[in-house]
Design an enzyme around this catalytic site. Structure first.
Site, short mmCIF file in Angstrom:
data_model
loop_
_atom_site.label_atom_id
_atom_site.label_comp_id
_atom_site.label_asym_id
_atom_site.label_seq_id
_atom_site.Cartn_x
_atom_site.Cartn_y
_atom_site.Cartn_z
N GLU A 57 -4.93 11.59 -13.26
CA GLU A 57 -5.45 12.54 -14.25
C GLU A 57 -6.25 11.82 -15.34
O GLU A 57 -5.96 10.68 -15.68
CB GLU A 57 -4.33 13.35 -14.91
CG GLU A 57 -3.78 14.49 -14.08
CD GLU A 57 -2.50 14.13 -13.38
OE1 GLU A 57 -2.05 14.91 -12.52
OE2 GLU A 57 -1.95 13.06 -13.68
N THR A 58 -7.24 12.53 -15.84
CA THR A 58 -8.01 12.15 -17.01
C THR A 58 -7.97 13.33 -17.97
O THR A 58 -8.13 14.48 -17.54
CB THR A 58 -9.47 11.83 -16.64
OG1 THR A 58 -9.49 10.72 -15.74
CG2 THR A 58 -10.31 11.50 -17.87
#
Length: 290
Positions: A57-58
């Site tokens: 995830e970002t």
């Protein structure tokens, strides 16, 4: 700061942090990229950046739209946007606070696709309140058969199965032991399109006392992958296991051992809330040009 590049295109330099979540041991947790002040980024650019970082995830920190929230976060995998995820919640709150953020109340209030999520500091760790499940209860036979076949398990290997979906769509299978959890080798082609977690109890004599449960998270997106340490999954598992009396009101879950990681998720039920906590450490700090 906005500035034109050599081609005359307007670019921005934004604060960038990469943090390690859910482990006190260097480079043995779950990494998260956090981009601060991302209000000017269009959706397509957020998607491109998340695909480029290629982390599970970002996150992108933005000004809140809800009056009670301290900040708003959008959470992207390399393929899609999620309404909620656990290690991005802790990592984003840590970065927001480390950059001078001061909460409006006793807790940090994160705004995300799943609503408002409180984040508190408990001892030296940050913890988030497990959000309500969007789907819970027993898993139907067709879904269960597909899941245990994809994980190369027999029906007798599974003690119980429940939906524990607080956004990402988790189904959870409870196995007999930590060793059974670590032995699973999924068929990624069969797992396509599913998100399946597995959990098994540690034996104090055989496995030690540093944790009470072993967890793994399998994501059937793209070619399929295993998430190192997963806050959303652990939140759903904790709600299920504590409510059913399988787990005590306070325990530690281990995750990531199958990948050479050393994730530790600290679970505690306080009144009506279940808190999911872990260590967060900054490993990379700088700017990203977009």
């Amino acid at each position: 700061m906005d500035r034109p590049d050599n081609a005359g295109t307007l670019t921005m330099d934004l604060t960038f942090k990469q943090v390690d979540v859910f482990s006190a041991e260097p480079f043995r947790g779950n990494p998260l990229a956090v981009i601060v002040g991302a209000d000017g980024l269009p959706d397509v650019q957020m998607e491109q950046i998340a695909n480029w970082t290629n982390l599970s995830e970002t996150t992108f920190l933005l000004r809140p739209t809800h009056p009670d929230a301290d900040y708003r976060v959008r959470i992207f995998t390399p393929q899609t946007e999620l309404p909620f995820a656990g290690h991005p919640t802790l990592g984003s709150a840590f970065v927001w606070q480390s950059l001078g953020g001061t909460p409006k109340s006793d807790a940090i209030i994160q705004e995300c696709g799943a609503g408002l999520v409180p984040v508190c500091r408990q001892a030296e760790r940050l913890s988030f309140a497990a959000p309500p499940r969007r789907r819970s209860g027993p898993v139907g036979q067709d879904d269960l058969t597909h899941a245990f076949t994809a994980l190369r398990l027999a029906p007798d290997d599974i003690l119980d199965a429940q939906w524990a979906d607080n956004g990402p769509g988790w189904m959870v299978l409870r196995l007999r032991s930590c060793g059974d959890v670590l032995a699973v080798q999924p068929d990624w082609q069969m797992l396509k399109g599913q998100r399946v977690g597995i959990v098994g109890a540690w034996d104090p004599v055989r496995d030690g006392t540093n944790a009470q449960f072993e967890v793994r998270a399998f994501v059937g997106d793209g070619q399929g992958w295993e998430d190192p340490v997963t806050g959303s999954l652990n939140a759903g598992i904790a709600q299920w296991l504590i409510e059913s009396g399988v787990a005590p009101a306070q325990y530690v879950a281990s995750q990531g051992a199958a990948l050479g990681r050393a994730g530790r998720v600290f679970v505690e039920k306080v009144d009506d809330d279940i808190w999911i906590g872990g260590d967060v450490v900054t490993r990379i700090a700088g700017t990203i040009t977009v």
